[in-house]
Design a protein around this motif. Structure first.
Motif, mmCIF file in Angstrom:
data_model
loop_
_atom_site.group_PDB
_atom_site.id
_atom_site.type_symbol
_atom_site.label_atom_id
_atom_site.label_comp_id
_atom_site.label_asym_id
_atom_site.label_seq_id
_atom_site.Cartn_x
_atom_site.Cartn_y
_atom_site.Cartn_z
ATOM 1 N N ALA A 1 0.844 -1.197 0.000
ATOM 2 C CA ALA A 1 0.000 0.000 0.000
ATOM 3 C C ALA A 1 0.873 1.239 0.000
ATOM 4 O O ALA A 1 1.946 1.272 0.597
ATOM 5 N N CYS A 2 0.356 2.266 -0.676
ATOM 6 C CA CYS A 2 1.031 3.552 -0.763
ATOM 7 C C CYS A 2 -0.044 4.632 -0.703
ATOM 8 O O CYS A 2 -1.079 4.500 -1.356
ATOM 9 N N PRO A 3 0.170 5.703 0.080
ATOM 10 C CA PRO A 3 -0.847 6.761 0.136
ATOM 11 C C PRO A 3 -1.090 7.363 -1.242
ATOM 12 O O PRO A 3 -0.191 7.442 -2.059
ATOM 13 N N ILE A 4 -2.308 7.810 -1.487
ATOM 14 C CA ILE A 4 -2.666 8.456 -2.747
ATOM 15 C C ILE A 4 -2.553 9.960 -2.575
ATOM 16 O O ILE A 4 -2.957 10.504 -1.556
ATOM 17 N N GLY A 5 -2.021 10.632 -3.575
ATOM 18 C CA GLY A 5 -1.975 12.084 -3.560
ATOM 19 C C GLY A 5 -0.568 12.614 -3.535
ATOM 20 O O GLY A 5 0.390 11.907 -3.772
ATOM 21 N N SER A 6 -0.445 13.891 -3.234
ATOM 22 C CA SER A 6 0.828 14.597 -3.219
ATOM 23 C C SER A 6 1.771 13.998 -2.196
ATOM 24 O O SER A 6 1.363 13.540 -1.144
ATOM 25 N N SER A 7 3.063 14.042 -2.504
ATOM 26 C CA SER A 7 4.049 13.478 -1.591
ATOM 27 C C SER A 7 4.296 14.360 -0.386
ATOM 28 O O SER A 7 4.811 13.908 0.618
ATOM 29 N N SER A 8 3.962 15.633 -0.451
ATOM 30 C CA SER A 8 4.216 16.500 0.690
ATOM 31 C C SER A 8 3.026 16.495 1.637
ATOM 32 O O SER A 8 1.919 16.160 1.280
ATOM 33 N N GLY A 9 3.270 16.850 2.849
ATOM 34 C CA GLY A 9 2.202 16.853 3.845
ATOM 35 C C GLY A 9 2.342 15.671 4.780
ATOM 36 O O GLY A 9 3.186 14.812 4.610
ATOM 37 N N ASN A 10 1.489 15.615 5.763
ATOM 38 C CA ASN A 10 1.542 14.555 6.754
ATOM 39 C C ASN A 10 0.598 13.441 6.349
ATOM 40 O O ASN A 10 -0.594 13.518 6.554
ATOM 41 N N LYS A 11 1.145 12.384 5.750
ATOM 42 C CA LYS A 11 0.340 11.257 5.317
ATOM 43 C C LYS A 11 0.896 9.989 5.941
ATOM 44 O O LYS A 11 2.064 9.883 6.227
ATOM 45 N N SER A 12 0.050 9.030 6.114
ATOM 46 C CA SER A 12 0.504 7.731 6.558
ATOM 47 C C SER A 12 -0.270 6.663 5.802
ATOM 48 O O SER A 12 -1.358 6.900 5.304
ATOM 49 N N ILE A 13 0.324 5.489 5.724
ATOM 50 C CA ILE A 13 -0.316 4.381 5.047
ATOM 51 C C ILE A 13 -1.251 3.717 6.034
ATOM 52 O O ILE A 13 -0.884 3.411 7.158
ATOM 53 N N ASP A 14 -2.474 3.509 5.616
ATOM 54 C CA ASP A 14 -3.477 2.896 6.473
ATOM 55 C C ASP A 14 -4.046 1.681 5.751
ATOM 56 O O ASP A 14 -4.931 1.807 4.910
ATOM 57 N N SER A 15 -3.510 0.500 6.048
ATOM 58 C CA SER A 15 -3.941 -0.708 5.339
ATOM 59 C C SER A 15 -5.365 -1.110 5.683
ATOM 60 O O SER A 15 -5.959 -1.920 4.993
ATOM 61 N N SER A 16 -5.951 -0.543 6.747
ATOM 62 C CA SER A 16 -7.337 -0.875 7.078
ATOM 63 C C SER A 16 -8.332 -0.094 6.229
ATOM 64 O O SER A 16 -9.512 -0.392 6.234
ATOM 65 N N HIS A 17 -7.872 0.932 5.514
ATOM 66 C CA HIS A 17 -8.731 1.731 4.634
ATOM 67 C C HIS A 17 -8.172 1.690 3.215
ATOM 68 O O HIS A 17 -7.488 2.617 2.786
#
Length: 140
Positions: free
Chosen positions: A47-63
């Protein structure tokens, strides 16, 4: 005319045998930072977050709806590994130089130099399993 209700689910990479699955998981997890959702000898999903690489994102395998899914499948037929079966993957990154260095250390090869257009940095590299990967770091 009714519009279709579809959404992008995942990209599928085909690799030769179970050793190819393990090597691909190692590269995409440790080189690009994708999270392993499931991994067997013949199949893996990351899994990889969708969207821009900047900002505070985390990978959420439950969603799964907020993550891009990359599936890796072991195959045994040469035809399944031929041109036309593999997508060109493109990932947004926060730091092009460190990402390229990490990927090269893991066996990837740059396909030409890093480019510096006005909108950011772009690079193409071939992963150790032979798949082409695009990297994009947006300009600030």
């Amino acid at each position: 005319m009714a519009s279709a209700c579809v959404s992008f689910g995942r990209a599928l990479l085909m690799v030769r045998g179970s050793n190819g699955v393990a090597a691909a998981v190692n590269f995409y997890q440790n080189g690009l930072g994708l999270a392993v959702v499931r991994h067997t000898d013949d199949w893996a999903e990351l899994a990889c977050p969708i969207g821009s690489s900047s900002g505070n994102k985390s990978i959420d395998s439950s969603h799964p709806s907020i993550n891009f899914r990359l599936s890796v499948q072991a195959v045994h037929s040469e035809a399944q590994l031929g041109i036309g079966y593999s997508p060109f993957l493109s990932f947004d990154v926060d730091d092009m130089d460190s990402t390229v260095a990490r990927c090269v250390q893991m066996g990837a090869h740059l396909d030409g130099p890093i480019q510096y257009p006005a909108h950011g940095k772009v690079a193409a590299l071939r992963a150790p399993d032979g798949h082409m990967i695009g990297l994009y770091e947006p300009a600030l």
